[in-house]
Design a protein around this motif. Structure first.
Motif, PDB file in Angstrom:
ATOM      1  N   PRO A 157       0.932  -1.286  -0.103  1.00 54.10           N
ATOM      2  CA  PRO A 157      -0.027   0.060   0.091  1.00 54.10           C
ATOM      3  C   PRO A 157       0.894   1.151  -0.114  1.00 54.10           C
ATOM      4  CG  PRO A 157      -0.938  -1.727   1.393  1.00 54.10           C
ATOM      5  CD  PRO A 157       0.461  -2.164   1.264  1.00 54.10           C
ATOM      6  N   THR A 158       0.469   2.126  -0.810  1.00 51.51           N
ATOM      7  CA  THR A 158       1.382   3.553  -1.093  1.00 51.51           C
ATOM      8  C   THR A 158       0.635   4.731  -1.175  1.00 51.51           C
ATOM      9  OG1 THR A 158       3.025   1.871  -2.492  1.00 51.51           O
ATOM     10  CG2 THR A 158       3.279   4.401  -2.928  1.00 51.51           C
ATOM     11  N   GLN A 159       0.866   5.575  -0.209  1.00 49.48           N
ATOM     12  CA  GLN A 159       0.450   6.732  -0.347  1.00 49.48           C
ATOM     13  C   GLN A 159       0.997   7.656  -1.265  1.00 49.48           C
ATOM     14  OE1 GLN A 159       1.186  10.083   0.827  1.00 49.48           O
ATOM     15  NE2 GLN A 159      -0.751  10.791   0.192  1.00 49.48           N
ATOM     16  N   MET A 160       0.163   8.217  -2.184  1.00 51.44           N
ATOM     17  CA  MET A 160       0.700   8.874  -3.455  1.00 51.44           C
ATOM     18  C   MET A 160      -0.347   9.581  -4.058  1.00 51.44           C
ATOM     19  SD  MET A 160       2.155   7.060  -6.722  1.00 51.44           S
ATOM     20  CE  MET A 160       0.637   6.486  -7.339  1.00 51.44           C
ATOM     21  N   PRO A 161      -0.195  10.877  -4.392  1.00 51.04           N
ATOM     22  CA  PRO A 161      -1.206  11.737  -5.356  1.00 51.04           C
ATOM     23  C   PRO A 161      -0.831  11.146  -6.763  1.00 51.04           C
ATOM     24  CG  PRO A 161       0.755  13.119  -4.717  1.00 51.04           C
ATOM     25  CD  PRO A 161       1.240  11.965  -4.063  1.00 51.04           C
ATOM     26  N   LEU A 162      -1.962  11.295  -7.488  1.00 51.43           N
ATOM     27  CA  LEU A 162      -2.074  11.297  -8.886  1.00 51.43           C
ATOM     28  C   LEU A 162      -2.418  12.910  -9.317  1.00 51.43           C
ATOM     29  CD1 LEU A 162      -3.762   8.000  -9.928  1.00 51.43           C
ATOM     30  CD2 LEU A 162      -1.318   8.404  -9.864  1.00 51.43           C
ATOM     31  N   TYR A 163      -1.748  13.226 -10.228  1.00 60.31           N
ATOM     32  CA  TYR A 163      -2.102  14.540 -10.754  1.00 60.31           C
ATOM     33  C   TYR A 163      -2.716  14.451 -12.141  1.00 60.31           C
ATOM     34  CZ  TYR A 163       1.451  15.719  -7.073  1.00 60.31           C
ATOM     35  OH  TYR A 163       2.168  15.679  -6.005  1.00 60.31           O
ATOM     36  N   LEU A 164      -4.129  14.447 -12.318  1.00 60.90           N
ATOM     37  CA  LEU A 164      -4.539  14.132 -13.770  1.00 60.90           C
ATOM     38  C   LEU A 164      -4.988  15.351 -14.535  1.00 60.90           C
ATOM     39  CD1 LEU A 164      -7.276  11.635 -12.025  1.00 60.90           C
ATOM     40  CD2 LEU A 164      -4.964  10.986 -12.938  1.00 60.90           C
ATOM     41  N   ARG A 165      -4.273  15.739 -15.536  1.00 61.87           N
ATOM     42  CA  ARG A 165      -4.334  16.644 -16.429  1.00 61.87           C
ATOM     43  C   ARG A 165      -5.761  16.993 -16.842  1.00 61.87           C
ATOM     44  NH1 ARG A 165      -3.640  16.628 -22.035  1.00 61.87           N
ATOM     45  NH2 ARG A 165      -4.078  18.654 -22.969  1.00 61.87           N
ATOM     46  N   TYR A 166      -6.258  18.170 -16.505  1.00 57.49           N
ATOM     47  CA  TYR A 166      -7.613  18.792 -16.769  1.00 57.49           C
ATOM     48  C   TYR A 166      -7.266  19.738 -18.007  1.00 57.49           C
ATOM     49  CZ  TYR A 166     -12.406  20.100 -15.976  1.00 57.49           C
ATOM     50  OH  TYR A 166     -13.921  20.412 -15.933  1.00 57.49           O
TER      51      TYR A 166
END
Length: 657
Positions: free
Chosen positions: A489-498
């Motif tokens: 399990p990995t805490q991580m943000p995904l930055y999804l291009r809008y």
């Protein structure tokens, strides 16, 4: 093409800048696209803060789709070119390939076009090919690409040894450099050497070829000896001729070696007349040869990253904004007859000689630099625009050959290279562009992943123990699906291009549950959580029709659906085929190509003030295909993606009334 003392036969094509985009730990980010640890090769780290960092190209695999198809066709072309033919002009220059009459030794058949023995630019394609082979190897791990690159590097080392000229290596004699220094007419010798430097350093960084770096280092020693006696006046006179990205090449070599002589060489190629106005916020591009300029700014970006030179950063940023906002067509390309023109005058320059493909290749390189500095979404928007609408469409799916120009003239059509008789600059840069599609899909910071492009692919973030799998039929569908695989399990943000074009909103689901989107187009949607294997993200950006007017006349406009520029099909009448656009008897003259556009081709749409959705309707069963309704012109016209409209006439920009 013009041929004079200082603006000599404008070419383009540029090198593949390694070491380009920031640090991965202690490694260089764009250099990070080779198999192996970039930190093992870095001697000079980036000295400025970076918001985003590249992944190694080896850690991104495109799994299927349009981009993989293009790359595979390009790879076959790269492997098909025999080493003996590629090396012929180099060996002739070194006196290595001159069998006596009646000798059983057979001379290899020379390559044609710009690689012919009578062409002053000969040798440039081999540099691009070295880069293309190394990029294909990094992208696929196919040993055939590494072995082909090794063979070329070994052959070049032999030529350098036989020449025995302080490390000089080229397919033409040093007199070309002497003519350039003296300010007398010559094509672009430093431009050609730039390709060799870039190809050799790419072979070192992406394919771990130590001999390639040794060759480049010897070449740099020759360059130091050659250039050190020049006065400042001689230096600036020499730099008036096109030199590609020699500044970028030497900055990259300096980052690899730490040798201060290589830094001095990079700084030697500072062209005051071109760069000082940009540092002061002055648009000096009108009538300038576009691809003479763009590589200089890629070098400026590298200067900023390695030395912290703020003037270089200012010049690169101002240049990018100026080109994209005031000099760029709807598909992301720029220039008419290879030259910039007056800003905001696009409607006056819809000709058959628009948008040299090398320009866009280099603009995308510059864009990647600027994105890593700020992680601003506008850079990813432009990258997508130019990648899908220009670079992807450069290659003819039927033959695998590529375009030099992408005409914006109504009723024109694309013209393609040949397998071994063209070797224009855009053939060379195409060897690279069509081989490195994985480079800009994903980036990362110290915490999480930026998802910038929607291309079916798999990312392996080794340091985090995370794999990200992207599945989509984009742009034929508006949804992309991301699946996480994690060692733990990995805490991580995904930055999804809008994307900025996604004005119809966005739908986001995480593990099937809808998540509210508060961000606006032109930004990033952040999903921050602890991820485990099997977690899924589904992201949908509905696409809509829109007009893309020229910046000087709203009545002249292209039509786009989401990010995709559409072109109207106009048939095959009077087409001359897809032979090279220049006269084989005089390869310098190609601007006068006659597209013999029939008078019957109509590029007017009678919209009557109605929105585009009233007069352009989707065609059932044909993704991304639309048709004008009755009354909009002389007859109904079918429009489909410009990137996929080959071997026929088309219209991109329409007159609206």
């Amino acid at each position: 093409m013009r041929f004079n003392t200082f603006n000599v036969i404008p070419t383009s094509g540029l090198l593949r800048g390694i070491l380009t985009f920031g640090l991965v730990g202690q490694s260089v980010l764009g250099l990070a696209q080779y198999p192996g640890q970039a930190s093992d090769k870095m001697k000079v780290p980036v000295s400025v803060p970076m918001k985003a960092k590249s992944f190694d190209l080896q850690d991104v695999r495109i799994t299927h789709g349009l981009f993989r198809d293009n790359a595979e066709r390009e790879g076959k072309w790269l492997l098909s070119l025999p080493v003996d033919r590629l090396m012929h002009s180099f060996r002739v220059n070194a006196g290595m390939n001159t069998p006596k009459p009646g000798s059983p030794t057979k001379m290899p058949r020379p390559l044609g076009g710009w690689e012919g023995l009578d062409m002053e630019l000969r040798g440039h394609s081999i540099g691009h090919l070295l880069s293309g082979l190394s990029l294909q190897y990094a992208s696929t791990n196919n040993e055939a690409f590494r072995k082909k690159g090794d063979s070329l590097v070994t052959a070049l080392a032999d030529v350098q040894r036989v020449l025995n000229q302080d490390g000089y290596l080229s397919a033409y004699p040093q007199q070309y450099i002497d003519r350039n220094i003296a300010g007398t007419a010559v094509w672009a010798p430093w431009y050609t050497l730039h390709k060799l430097f870039a190809g050799l350093t790419d072979q070192f960084t992406y394919a771990c070829n130590q001999q390639a770096l040794a060759i480049a280092t010897k070449m740099a020693a020759w360059a130091s000896k050659k250039l050190s006696p020049l006065t400042p006046e001689q230096r600036q006179k020499m730099l008036r001729n096109e030199f590609g990205g020699m500044n970028d090449a030497f900055f990259n070599l300096y980052a690899l070696t730490g040798n201060p002589e290589h830094l001095k060489l990079a700084q030697f190629f500072y062209h005051k007349a071109a760069l000082e106005p940009l540092e002061n916020g002055q648009d000096n591009l009108n009538k300038a040869h576009a691809n003479t300029f763009i590589p200089k700014l890629v070098g400026e970006a590298r200067d900023y990253e390695l030395t912290g030179n703020e003037k270089a950063k200012t010049a690169a940023t101002f240049f990018w904004n100026t080109v994209v906002q005031h000099h760029t067509y709807a598909h992301g390309g720029n220039s008419d007859k290879e030259h910039f023109f007056e800003p905001d005058k696009l409607s006056k320059h819809l000709t058959g000689n628009t948008s040299e493909t090398c320009n866009t290749y280099n603009m995308l390189k510059l864009t990647r630099h600027l994105f890593t500095w700020s992680a601003a979404e506008k850079y990813a928007d432009y990258y997508e625009q130019a990648l899908y609408n220009h670079i992807l469409g450069q290659q003819d799916p039927e033959s695998g050959m590529v375009c030099y120009f992408t005409p914006m003239k109504a009723g024109a059509y694309r013209l393609y290279s040949t397998p071994d008789q063209s070797f224009w600059c855009c053939v060379g840069s195409g060897f690279e562009s069509q081989s490195k599609y994985g480079e800009a899909i994903y980036y990362h910071d110290d915490k999480g992943i930026y998802v910038n492009l929607f291309i079916p692919s798999e990312l392996n973030w080794r340091e985090k123990g995370v794999t990200l799998v992207q599945e989509t039929a984009y742009p034929e569908e508006a949804t992309t699906r991301l699946t996480i695989q994690a060692n733990a399990p990995t805490q991580m943000p995904l930055y999804l291009r809008y994307p900025g074009w996604a004005t119809a909103g966005a739908t986001l689901k995480v593990n099937g549950k809808v998540v509210a989107v508060k961000q606006l187009p032109g930004s990033y949607i952040t999903v921050n959580r602890t991820w485990k294997t099997g977690d899924k993200v589904e992201l949908t950006y509905p696409m809509t029709l829109r007009l893309v007017p020229t910046n000087d006349d709203p009545r002249v406009a292209a039509i786009a659906y989401g990010p995709i520029v559409l072109a109207g099909e106009k048939g095959h009448a009077n087409m001359k085929g897809t032979a090279p656009f220049h006269d084989p008897a005089d390869p310098y003259q190609y601007y006068g190509y006659d597209y013999t556009i029939p008078d019957s081709i109509d590029h007017t749409i009678h919209m009557g003030g109605k929105p585009v959705t009233d007069w352009l309707k989707p065609v059932d069963g044909k993704p991304l295909t639309f048709q004008t309704v009755a009354g909009m012109g002389n007859q109904a016209v079918e429009l489909r993606p410009y990137y996929n409209l080959h071997r026929q006439r088309y219209v991109v920009y329409w007159d609206l009334d």
